[in-house]
Scaffold this active site. Structure first.
Site, PDB file in Angstrom:
ATOM      1  N   HIS A 163     -69.766   3.396  14.262  1.00  0.00           N
ATOM      2  CA  HIS A 163     -70.239   4.248  14.213  1.00  0.00           C
ATOM      3  C   HIS A 163     -71.408   4.518  15.787  1.00  0.00           C
ATOM      4  O   HIS A 163     -71.081   5.411  16.368  1.00  0.00           O
ATOM      5  CB  HIS A 163     -71.954   3.849  13.515  1.00  0.00           C
ATOM      6  CG  HIS A 163     -72.768   4.858  13.525  1.00  0.00           C
ATOM      7  ND1 HIS A 163     -72.540   6.363  12.952  1.00  0.00           N
ATOM      8  CD2 HIS A 163     -74.308   5.361  14.181  1.00  0.00           C
ATOM      9  CE1 HIS A 163     -73.796   6.900  13.415  1.00  0.00           C
ATOM     10  NE2 HIS A 163     -75.024   6.354  14.210  1.00  0.00           N
ATOM     11  N   HIS A 164     -71.225   3.201  16.754  1.00  0.00           N
ATOM     12  CA  HIS A 164     -71.871   3.625  18.081  1.00  0.00           C
ATOM     13  C   HIS A 164     -71.250   2.034  18.575  1.00  0.00           C
ATOM     14  O   HIS A 164     -71.610   1.036  17.948  1.00  0.00           O
ATOM     15  CB  HIS A 164     -73.400   3.238  18.040  1.00  0.00           C
ATOM     16  CG  HIS A 164     -74.445   3.232  18.868  1.00  0.00           C
ATOM     17  ND1 HIS A 164     -74.212   4.872  19.217  1.00  0.00           N
ATOM     18  CD2 HIS A 164     -74.145   2.328  19.883  1.00  0.00           C
ATOM     19  CE1 HIS A 164     -75.337   4.736  20.845  1.00  0.00           C
ATOM     20  NE2 HIS A 164     -75.301   3.762  20.924  1.00  0.00           N
TER      21      HIS A 164
ATOM     22  N   HIS B 242     -72.226   1.035  10.942  1.00  0.00           N
ATOM     23  CA  HIS B 242     -73.304   1.697   9.845  1.00  0.00           C
ATOM     24  C   HIS B 242     -73.096   1.679   8.004  1.00  0.00           C
ATOM     25  O   HIS B 242     -71.737   1.585   8.107  1.00  0.00           O
ATOM     26  CB  HIS B 242     -73.114   2.977  10.462  1.00  0.00           C
ATOM     27  CG  HIS B 242     -75.083   4.070   9.902  1.00  0.00           C
ATOM     28  ND1 HIS B 242     -75.134   3.926   8.746  1.00  0.00           N
ATOM     29  CD2 HIS B 242     -75.617   4.471  10.369  1.00  0.00           C
ATOM     30  CE1 HIS B 242     -75.766   4.719   8.638  1.00  0.00           C
ATOM     31  NE2 HIS B 242     -76.826   5.027   9.773  1.00  0.00           N
TER      32      HIS B 242
ATOM     33  N   ARG C 138     -77.740  -1.369  17.978  1.00  0.00           N
ATOM     34  CA  ARG C 138     -78.091  -0.808  17.922  1.00  0.00           C
ATOM     35  C   ARG C 138     -79.468   0.180  16.500  1.00  0.00           C
ATOM     36  O   ARG C 138     -78.769  -0.467  15.796  1.00  0.00           O
ATOM     37  CB  ARG C 138     -77.740   0.840  18.653  1.00  0.00           C
ATOM     38  CG  ARG C 138     -79.088   1.800  18.260  1.00  0.00           C
ATOM     39  CD  ARG C 138     -78.228   3.114  18.940  1.00  0.00           C
ATOM     40  NE  ARG C 138     -77.631   3.866  18.515  1.00  0.00           N
ATOM     41  CZ  ARG C 138     -77.554   4.673  16.968  1.00  0.00           C
ATOM     42  NH1 ARG C 138     -79.208   4.162  17.214  1.00  0.00           N
ATOM     43  NH2 ARG C 138     -76.644   4.896  16.629  1.00  0.00           N
TER      44      ARG C 138
ATOM     45  N   ARG D 248     -82.636   6.190   3.780  1.00  0.00           N
ATOM     46  CA  ARG D 248     -83.284   4.564   3.014  1.00  0.00           C
ATOM     47  C   ARG D 248     -84.656   4.951   3.392  1.00  0.00           C
ATOM     48  O   ARG D 248     -86.184   4.426   2.836  1.00  0.00           O
ATOM     49  CB  ARG D 248     -82.883   3.454   3.942  1.00  0.00           C
ATOM     50  CG  ARG D 248     -81.127   3.392   2.663  1.00  0.00           C
ATOM     51  CD  ARG D 248     -81.084   2.322   3.495  1.00  0.00           C
ATOM     52  NE  ARG D 248     -80.011   2.675   4.024  1.00  0.00           N
ATOM     53  CZ  ARG D 248     -79.660   2.217   5.834  1.00  0.00           C
ATOM     54  NH1 ARG D 248     -80.584   1.400   5.402  1.00  0.00           N
ATOM     55  NH2 ARG D 248     -79.151   2.842   6.623  1.00  0.00           N
TER      56      ARG D 248
ATOM     57  N   GLU E 288     -79.919   6.416   7.685  1.00  0.00           N
ATOM     58  CA  GLU E 288     -80.636   5.737   7.500  1.00  0.00           C
ATOM     59  C   GLU E 288     -82.162   6.012   6.671  1.00  0.00           C
ATOM     60  O   GLU E 288     -82.422   5.469   6.417  1.00  0.00           O
ATOM     61  CB  GLU E 288     -81.317   4.789   8.600  1.00  0.00           C
ATOM     62  CG  GLU E 288     -81.463   3.486   9.348  1.00  0.00           C
ATOM     63  CD  GLU E 288     -81.433   3.132  10.150  1.00  0.00           C
ATOM     64  OE1 GLU E 288     -80.076   2.484   9.974  1.00  0.00           O
ATOM     65  OE2 GLU E 288     -81.842   2.488  10.672  1.00  0.00           O
TER      66      GLU E 288
ATOM     67  N   ARG F 131     -79.487  -2.733  10.481  1.00  0.00           N
ATOM     68  CA  ARG F 131     -77.465  -2.462  10.481  1.00  0.00           C
ATOM     69  C   ARG F 131     -76.689  -3.349  10.715  1.00  0.00           C
ATOM     70  O   ARG F 131     -76.014  -3.300   9.380  1.00  0.00           O
ATOM     71  CB  ARG F 131     -77.100  -1.156  11.826  1.00  0.00           C
ATOM     72  CG  ARG F 131     -77.818   0.552  11.241  1.00  0.00           C
ATOM     73  CD  ARG F 131     -77.485   1.426  12.212  1.00  0.00           C
ATOM     74  NE  ARG F 131     -77.918   2.455  11.878  1.00  0.00           N
ATOM     75  CZ  ARG F 131     -78.279   3.510  12.769  1.00  0.00           C
ATOM     76  NH1 ARG F 131     -77.423   3.477  14.001  1.00  0.00           N
ATOM     77  NH2 ARG F 131     -78.592   4.417  12.023  1.00  0.00           N
TER      78      ARG F 131
HETATM   79  C1  SIN Z   1     -78.966   7.523  10.880  1.00  0.00           C
HETATM   80  O1  SIN Z   1     -79.636   8.126  10.923  1.00  0.00           O
HETATM   81  O2  SIN Z   1     -78.509   6.714  10.337  1.00  0.00           O
HETATM   82  C2  SIN Z   1     -77.971   8.078  12.548  1.00  0.00           C
HETATM   83  C3  SIN Z   1     -78.854   8.166  13.381  1.00  0.00           C
HETATM   84  C4  SIN Z   1     -78.469   6.882  13.940  1.00  0.00           C
HETATM   85  O3  SIN Z   1     -77.405   5.789  14.328  1.00  0.00           O
HETATM   86  O4  SIN Z   1     -79.659   6.387  15.120  1.00  0.00           O
END
Ligand code: SIN
Length: 581
Positions: A513-514, A374, A553, A390, A387, A411
């Protein structure tokens, strides 16, 4: 009064009898399976072994003092077991503690068999222990977003559900989700006059995923996303605010009013529903194994409870929704060594426990090397700066005070751009307009992640950025906002200018992050094995699965994944369970 007090006495008596019965039952269950229960049933109470108010001492000189007091030393025991074919009490290497092999609350296992395969009959060894201590129609592993949704959906379909989480609190990564949930052509969008297109959401998800997604899973997620929003509203969620996330051309990220964080809100709604529906939610309960019968169908799980020890739950169906592994240095090093030392935004339990039990149960694992970084974690902390900050108007500038990327690109691209800047970091810059639209910014201020000033010059000074360059950057951006065109970076969506004091800056760096990879599932959320067959009775949903998000993602698609596939997994697990005799 007399009548009342005798009723009280009767009530207390009933409670006491029920307590004794429950204790006796628990002891009986353990007696059949584990050493602690056996001891208890034979008059040795917990405090006889657990000194110091139940705190076990791990000091090597203390740990098995009590065993030796009752049973004698290793050489005493060697005499007792002298006639056995193998006499490990005699042949052990040096003086070792009894509990190296004999465990109180979990299966005993001869330590030497970690390397050897001596055929040894060790009491309370547990391949024999498969007596089930508990039962349910559906067991759900992992009480984050996907797990709660699956549990609620299974309960709504009439199943008796047990929901287990290895952590001391429920919520998983979902409770940290700051952004929102993506959904196309929803009732909320229609009410607010926002145009969207399901096919565009399918295409953008696949493009964002670098064309590596399982297209059928993407379509299932998208086509069910509007219904997911209605379902969330029907169980008490507020989805009334809509913002845009990166990599898309539509406002479709739904969240609570005023831009509140979606995750904490949803988890509190789920918890209330789980209580209302009588779901048995257990924390500190690590599922270590999915148990299958000789036909390969799932029949239960083995659980390691922090307080209750190792036990088994008989289940007709199991849903694994235990999240990903972005918090595991070990698994990240295995699948993506270059991200090993990157910090993680994830909750500490996101270490791939669900991945392991699915793999052990024969699931095919896919896309394991796809790990998302992220772009905006707050400063040097583990706190994610959403995010949606932004998305609602903030820009990114570098240490030299210049924009360097379309802030709403995907991302992977935003991360790559930040990593090229001085110090591999950037600053989110915004004014009061953005703070007002994002309640969560107050949280970042509370966590001391935000610098602020009443004018841009002072703000620039605080973050050591050339003030004249930053003033010029912001002025240019404001002119792009007015013209609705960004000739520098082609940013499509500029919902607010940066004009109103206070002005804010948040230093950001990328972080893990994911994890996009996980168990292969089909559109019914059934888990697929290495020969491309369904594993009967086994379902999975959310980050523990692979294929939905492809190679990257989009922001806001994780919660969509959890709600859509959580609902599918829960409903299908309940209906499968109803078909099992
Ligand atoms: C975010 O708000 O940037 C994180 C949520 C997400 O990973 O979808």
């Amino acid at each position: 009064m007399i009548r009342n007090s005798s009723m009280w006495r009767l009530l207390l008596l009933i409670i006491a009898i029920a307590g004794i019965a429950a204790f006796a039952f628990a002891a009986q269950v353990e007696k059949d399976t584990y050493m602690a229960g056996f001891h208890q049933a034979n008059g040795v109470s917990c405090v006889d072994c657990h000194e110091k108010n139940f705190v076990m001492d791990d000091s090597e000189t203390v740990v098995n003092k009590k065993c030796v007091e009752c049973h004698g030393s290793m050489s005493d025991m060697a005499k007792v077991t002298a006639k056995d074919e193998l006499n490990p009490h005699k042949s052990h290497l040096g003086e070792i503690n009894c509990s190296t092999c004999h465990k109180g609350h979990e299966q005993s296992k001869a330590y030497c068999n970690n390397c050897h395969t001596f055929k040894m009959d060790i009491k309370f060894d547990s391949d024999k222990k498969a007596e089930f201590a508990d039962s349910a129609d559906v067991v759900v592993v992992g009480a984050g977003g996907a797990g709660y949704v699956a549990a609620i959906s299974a309960a709504d379909a009439g199943a008796k559900v047990i929901l287990l989480d290895r952590m001391p609190i429920t919520g998983g990564n979902s409770s940290l989700a700051a952004g929102g949930i993506n959904a196309a052509e929803t009732s909320v969008q229609k009410k607010q006059g926002i145009k969207d297109d399901k096919e565009a959401m399918v295409e953008e998800t696949i493009k964002g995923g670098r064309y590596l997604n399982d297209v059928q899973l993407v379509k299932t997620m998208v086509y069910n996303s509007a219904a997911a929003i209605d379902w969330l509203i029907s169980i008490g969620a507020d989805m009334s605010d809509i913002v845009r996330s990166g990599g898309v051309d539509y406002d479709r990220t739904h969240r609570p009013v005023g831009g509140g964080a979606v995750g904490t809100h949803l988890i509190s709604v789920y918890k209330a529903n789980a209580i209302k529906k009588g779901i048995d939610v257990r924390v500190n309960s690590d599922v270590v194994k999915i148990i299958k019968n000789d036909k390969g169908a799932v029949v239960g799980v083995q659980v390691k409870g922090k307080h209750s020890g190792l036990y088994t739950i008989k289940a007709k169906a199991v849903v694994v929704a235990a999240g990903g592994f972005a918090a595991s240095d070990e698994l990240v090093a295995k699948y993506k060594p270059q991200f090993k030392n990157t910090p993680s935004s994830n909750q500490p339990g996101a270490t791939g426990g669900g991945i392991k039990i699915l793999e052990d149960a024969g699931a095919e694992m896919i896309d394991m090397g796809f790990i998302q970084i992220h772009p905006t974690m707050g400063g040097d902390t583990k706190v994610l700066i959403s995010e949606t900050v932004r998305g609602s108007g903030a820009i990114l500038v570098n240490q030299e005070g210049k924009r360097f990327v379309n802030e709403l690109t995907t991302r992977d691209k935003a991360t790559a751009a930040i990593l090229k800047q001085t110090g591999a970091k950037a600053y989110l810059i915004f004014g009061e307009e953005v703070r007002k639209a994002n309640k969560q910014v107050n949280g970042y201020i509370h966590l001391n992640l935000v610098e602020s000033a009443s004018n841009l010059k002072d703000l620039a000074k605080k973050i050591d950025v050339p003030a004249d360059v930053m003033a010029d950057t912001v002025a240019k951006y404001n002119s792009y906002y007015t013209k609705k065109a960004d000739p520098e970076f082609s940013r499509q969506d500029m919902p607010r200018p940066i004009k109103e004091a206070q002005y804010y800056a948040i230093m950001v760096k990328p972080g893990r992050h994911h994890t996009m990879g996980g168990a292969r599932i089909n559109t019914n959320s059934q888990v697929i094995n290495l020969t491309a067959d369904v594993i009967p009775g086994l379902f999975a949903a959310g980050e523990v699965t692979g294929g939905v998000q492809g190679g990257n993602r989009l922001g806001g698609n994780a919660i969509t994944d959890t709600v859509v596939f959580g609902r599918i997994a829960g409903a299908n697990a309940a209906s499968y369970a109803a078909s099992v005799k």
